[in-house]
Design a protein around this motif. Structure first.
Motif, PDB file in Angstrom:
ATOM      1  N   ARG A   1       0.835  -1.212   0.000  1.00 25.57           N
ATOM      2  CA  ARG A   1       0.000   0.000   0.000  1.00 25.57           C
ATOM      3  C   ARG A   1       0.865   1.256   0.000  1.00 25.57           C
ATOM      4  O   ARG A   1       0.546   2.250  -0.662  1.00 25.57           O
ATOM      5  CB  ARG A   1      -0.932   0.011   1.214  1.00 25.57           C
ATOM      6  CG  ARG A   1      -2.146  -0.856   1.093  1.00 25.57           C
ATOM      7  CD  ARG A   1      -3.060  -0.720   2.284  1.00 25.57           C
ATOM      8  NE  ARG A   1      -3.775   0.549   2.316  1.00 25.57           N
ATOM      9  CZ  ARG A   1      -4.936   0.783   1.710  1.00 25.57           C
ATOM     10  NH1 ARG A   1      -5.515  -0.177   0.996  1.00 25.57           N
ATOM     11  NH2 ARG A   1      -5.536   1.951   1.811  1.00 25.57           N
ATOM     12  N   LEU A   2       1.959   1.213   0.757  1.00 21.29           N
ATOM     13  CA  LEU A   2       2.827   2.381   0.857  1.00 21.29           C
ATOM     14  C   LEU A   2       3.711   2.556  -0.375  1.00 21.29           C
ATOM     15  O   LEU A   2       4.290   3.622  -0.578  1.00 21.29           O
ATOM     16  CB  LEU A   2       3.706   2.274   2.105  1.00 21.29           C
ATOM     17  CG  LEU A   2       2.978   2.303   3.456  1.00 21.29           C
ATOM     18  CD1 LEU A   2       3.965   2.070   4.595  1.00 21.29           C
ATOM     19  CD2 LEU A   2       2.239   3.615   3.658  1.00 21.29           C
ATOM     20  N   GLY A   3       3.860   1.505  -1.169  1.00 23.41           N
ATOM     21  CA  GLY A   3       4.697   1.596  -2.365  1.00 23.41           C
ATOM     22  C   GLY A   3       6.174   1.475  -2.072  1.00 23.41           C
ATOM     23  O   GLY A   3       7.011   1.997  -2.813  1.00 23.41           O
ATOM     24  N   HIS A   4       6.520   0.787  -0.982  1.00 21.05           N
ATOM     25  CA  HIS A   4       7.929   0.586  -0.646  1.00 21.05           C
ATOM     26  C   HIS A   4       8.553  -0.431  -1.600  1.00 21.05           C
ATOM     27  O   HIS A   4       7.922  -1.430  -1.939  1.00 21.05           O
ATOM     28  CB  HIS A   4       8.074   0.087   0.789  1.00 21.05           C
ATOM     29  CG  HIS A   4       7.855   1.164   1.806  1.00 21.05           C
ATOM     30  ND1 HIS A   4       7.601   0.896   3.143  1.00 21.05           N
ATOM     31  CD2 HIS A   4       7.851   2.521   1.694  1.00 21.05           C
ATOM     32  CE1 HIS A   4       7.460   2.044   3.802  1.00 21.05           C
ATOM     33  NE2 HIS A   4       7.602   3.032   2.941  1.00 21.05           N
ATOM     34  N   SER A   5       9.805  -0.174  -1.993  1.00 19.57           N
ATOM     35  CA  SER A   5      10.480  -1.072  -2.931  1.00 19.57           C
ATOM     36  C   SER A   5      10.865  -2.394  -2.270  1.00 19.57           C
ATOM     37  O   SER A   5      10.980  -3.422  -2.926  1.00 19.57           O
ATOM     38  CB  SER A   5      11.733  -0.394  -3.499  1.00 19.57           C
ATOM     39  OG  SER A   5      12.603   0.016  -2.465  1.00 19.57           O
ATOM     40  N   LYS A   6      11.080  -2.380  -0.946  1.00 16.74           N
ATOM     41  CA  LYS A   6      11.432  -3.591  -0.205  1.00 16.74           C
ATOM     42  C   LYS A   6      10.642  -3.625   1.095  1.00 16.74           C
ATOM     43  O   LYS A   6      10.433  -2.584   1.730  1.00 16.74           O
ATOM     44  CB  LYS A   6      12.927  -3.629   0.114  1.00 16.74           C
ATOM     45  CG  LYS A   6      13.830  -3.674  -1.110  1.00 16.74           C
ATOM     46  CD  LYS A   6      15.275  -3.639  -0.683  1.00 16.74           C
ATOM     47  CE  LYS A   6      16.205  -3.651  -1.898  1.00 16.74           C
ATOM     48  NZ  LYS A   6      17.638  -3.549  -1.493  1.00 16.74           N
ATOM     49  N   ILE A   7      10.267  -4.824   1.508  1.00 17.97           N
ATOM     50  CA  ILE A   7       9.524  -4.955   2.769  1.00 17.97           C
ATOM     51  C   ILE A   7      10.406  -4.557   3.953  1.00 17.97           C
ATOM     52  O   ILE A   7       9.910  -4.131   5.002  1.00 17.97           O
ATOM     53  CB  ILE A   7       8.979  -6.392   2.923  1.00 17.97           C
ATOM     54  CG1 ILE A   7       7.886  -6.424   4.019  1.00 17.97           C
ATOM     55  CG2 ILE A   7      10.103  -7.365   3.227  1.00 17.97           C
ATOM     56  CD1 ILE A   7       7.132  -7.723   4.081  1.00 17.97           C
ATOM     57  N   ASP A   8      11.743  -4.661   3.769  1.00 18.93           N
ATOM     58  CA  ASP A   8      12.670  -4.258   4.837  1.00 18.93           C
ATOM     59  C   ASP A   8      12.490  -2.797   5.205  1.00 18.93           C
ATOM     60  O   ASP A   8      12.648  -2.413   6.368  1.00 18.93           O
ATOM     61  CB  ASP A   8      14.127  -4.490   4.397  1.00 18.93           C
ATOM     62  CG  ASP A   8      14.471  -5.957   4.295  1.00 18.93           C
ATOM     63  OD1 ASP A   8      13.625  -6.785   4.690  1.00 18.93           O
ATOM     64  OD2 ASP A   8      15.567  -6.283   3.830  1.00 18.93           O
ATOM     65  N   ILE A   9      12.189  -1.961   4.208  1.00 17.03           N
ATOM     66  CA  ILE A   9      11.994  -0.528   4.465  1.00 17.03           C
ATOM     67  C   ILE A   9      10.824  -0.337   5.426  1.00 17.03           C
ATOM     68  O   ILE A   9      10.901   0.430   6.389  1.00 17.03           O
ATOM     69  CB  ILE A   9      11.735   0.232   3.147  1.00 17.03           C
ATOM     70  CG1 ILE A   9      12.956   0.142   2.230  1.00 17.03           C
ATOM     71  CG2 ILE A   9      11.361   1.691   3.417  1.00 17.03           C
ATOM     72  CD1 ILE A   9      12.727   0.702   0.851  1.00 17.03           C
ATOM     73  N   THR A  10       9.747  -1.059   5.168  1.00 16.32           N
ATOM     74  CA  THR A  10       8.561  -0.963   6.027  1.00 16.32           C
ATOM     75  C   THR A  10       8.882  -1.467   7.429  1.00 16.32           C
ATOM     76  O   THR A  10       8.509  -0.835   8.426  1.00 16.32           O
ATOM     77  CB  THR A  10       7.410  -1.801   5.430  1.00 16.32           C
ATOM     78  OG1 THR A  10       7.334  -1.573   4.025  1.00 16.32           O
ATOM     79  CG2 THR A  10       6.088  -1.424   6.070  1.00 16.32           C
ATOM     80  N   MET A  11       9.581  -2.591   7.508  1.00 17.24           N
ATOM     81  CA  MET A  11       9.897  -3.182   8.814  1.00 17.24           C
ATOM     82  C   MET A  11      10.798  -2.273   9.633  1.00 17.24           C
ATOM     83  O   MET A  11      10.606  -2.112  10.845  1.00 17.24           O
ATOM     84  CB  MET A  11      10.549  -4.550   8.616  1.00 17.24           C
ATOM     85  CG  MET A  11       9.615  -5.577   8.005  1.00 17.24           C
ATOM     86  SD  MET A  11      10.377  -7.185   7.760  1.00 17.24           S
ATOM     87  CE  MET A  11      10.493  -7.763   9.448  1.00 17.24           C
ATOM     88  N   ASN A  12      11.788  -1.645   8.977  1.00 15.80           N
ATOM     89  CA  ASN A  12      12.693  -0.751   9.706  1.00 15.80           C
ATOM     90  C   ASN A  12      11.982   0.524  10.141  1.00 15.80           C
ATOM     91  O   ASN A  12      12.229   1.047  11.230  1.00 15.80           O
ATOM     92  CB  ASN A  12      13.893  -0.393   8.831  1.00 15.80           C
ATOM     93  CG  ASN A  12      14.808  -1.585   8.600  1.00 15.80           C
ATOM     94  OD1 ASN A  12      14.841  -2.513   9.402  1.00 15.80           O
ATOM     95  ND2 ASN A  12      15.543  -1.570   7.504  1.00 15.80           N
TER      96      ASN A  12
END
Length: 379
Positions: free
Chosen positions: A346-357
């Motif tokens: 939904r946020l359009g992050h290129s990697k799930i790691d970005i969301t997790m961090n």
């Protein structure tokens, strides 16, 4: 290479130095240490590598270009790839954080150990994690480009370790409470410049550029979806707006939104159609949804001014940057049990790691709740 006089190994104190003696463009004979090693064996290996690069005409002699000037040149050369805002932000980071550290140090004088010292310095600084990340990105990208173009003979970032991030939990004062968000949503009703953007931040988790670049053709009223395909970018230098595609493929996405948001957008479309028929405004080139009070493209500065006045005069709330409404969207989703992959998409992050961090503080709270739940179930 006729400019190189000799390449040799010398010991100074407890270090072995790989050194090149060469003739500069003005005819002066100069000596430069290219790398230092604690072990003679490592120094001899590097010496062989330099001699090989000289024989293959791949060796690069020093030049007088400063590292900070090369960082600036990197972004000047890439202006067509990045938005004006990204370029201006990079120039600001270089001026405030990179130039004060490197000062008059030349590009060719930077060694692996010097660059590691820079990384360590940033890791110990009081700068925010976001600022440190930007500095990493700019300096690493510049050095990698220099290596690709053979302006330097070592891909320095490949040999450097980034210190562990301080992993500071997001300050709760940087986010509004649920009650404050409800107040903002209530008070922003019928404030045309603010109502739709605020709702899209909170219910769709969109970035400002995506909100200002949302076109009527991007809305599927039947299926309650928004297609995120582009960003509207304002160029301060040329005073113009341009539509750009997202920086990453993951930025192009389709978001499902609640009925209330579709109804809000439908009402705005009806309002604009009525004004158009009355001849009170003309369709803009991109046919965007959000406009300012003069029916022109909505710039971030224009929105911020109105948003700050709104918080102060109508809500009596402290100012928190609008982008944190997007964070509130993600935080509320995670807290309600939505999985990380869905939130990331939904946020359009290129990697799930970005969301997790970014939302690690929420994960810790969820982990605590999980522990409490299992305790209640089994004990």
């Amino acid at each position: 290479m006729e400019d190189i006089k000799s390449v040799f190994l010398r010991k100074r104190r407890d270090m072995y130095e790989v050194t090149v003696r060469y003739t500069s463009p003005n005819g002066e004979v100069k000596t430069k240490c290219y790398e230092k090693f604690k072990r003679k064996k490592d120094a001899e290996k590097y010496l062989v590598e330099i001699k090989s690069s000289i024989n293959n005409e791949k060796f690069i002699l020093p030049n007088t270009l400063l590292f900070t000037d090369r960082c600036i040149k990197y972004y000047r050369d890439k202006e067509y790839e990045y938005s004006p805002k990204t370029v201006n932000n990079a120039y600001s980071i270089i001026k405030k954080h990179i130039k004060p550290y490197w000062a008059d140090i030349k590009l060719n004088d930077i060694t692996i150990s010097m660059y590691q010292d820079f990384m360590n310095y940033l890791g110990k600084s009081n700068l925010s994690s976001a600022t440190i990340k930007k500095i990493y990105q700019i300096s690493n990208a510049t050095l990698r480009e220099c290596y690709r173009l053979r302006e330097i003979n070592t891909n320095i970032p490949e040999f450097v370790f980034k210190p562990k991030s301080k992993n500071i939990a997001k300050n709760k004062s940087d986010l509004y409470t649920v009650e404050e968000i409800q107040l903002i949503l209530e008070k922003c009703k019928d404030t045309k410049i603010l109502e739709i953007p605020i709702n899209l931040f909170l219910f769709a988790g969109m970035r400002f550029g995506e909100i200002s670049g949302l076109c009527w053709e991007d809305i599927d009223f039947d299926n309650n979806t928004l297609n995120i395909n582009h960003n509207l970018v304002y160029d301060e230098k040329n005073k113009t707006f341009t539509m750009r595609t997202p920086k990453t493929d993951s930025g192009i996405r389709t978001i499902i939104v609640p009925d209330a948001i579709i109804k809000l957008l439908d009402n705005e479309k009806r309002r604009q159609t009525k004004l158009l028929l009355q001849g009170l405004f003309k369709k803009n080139e991109y046919n965007v949804v959000c406009m300012n009070t003069q029916f022109r493209y909505l710039s971030e500065n224009n929105f911020l001014q109105s948003y700050k006045r709104f918080l102060r005069n109508k809500c009596n709330l402290r100012y928190i940057r609008p982008h944190n409404l997007r964070h509130a969207h993600a935080t509320l989703l995670l807290a309600s049990g939505v999985d990380m992959k869905t939130v990331s998409e939904r946020l359009g992050h290129s990697k799930i790691d970005i969301t997790m961090n970014t939302y690690s503080h929420v994960l810790k709270e969820m982990d605590q709740r999980a522990s409490d739940n299992i305790e209640r179930m089994l004990l």
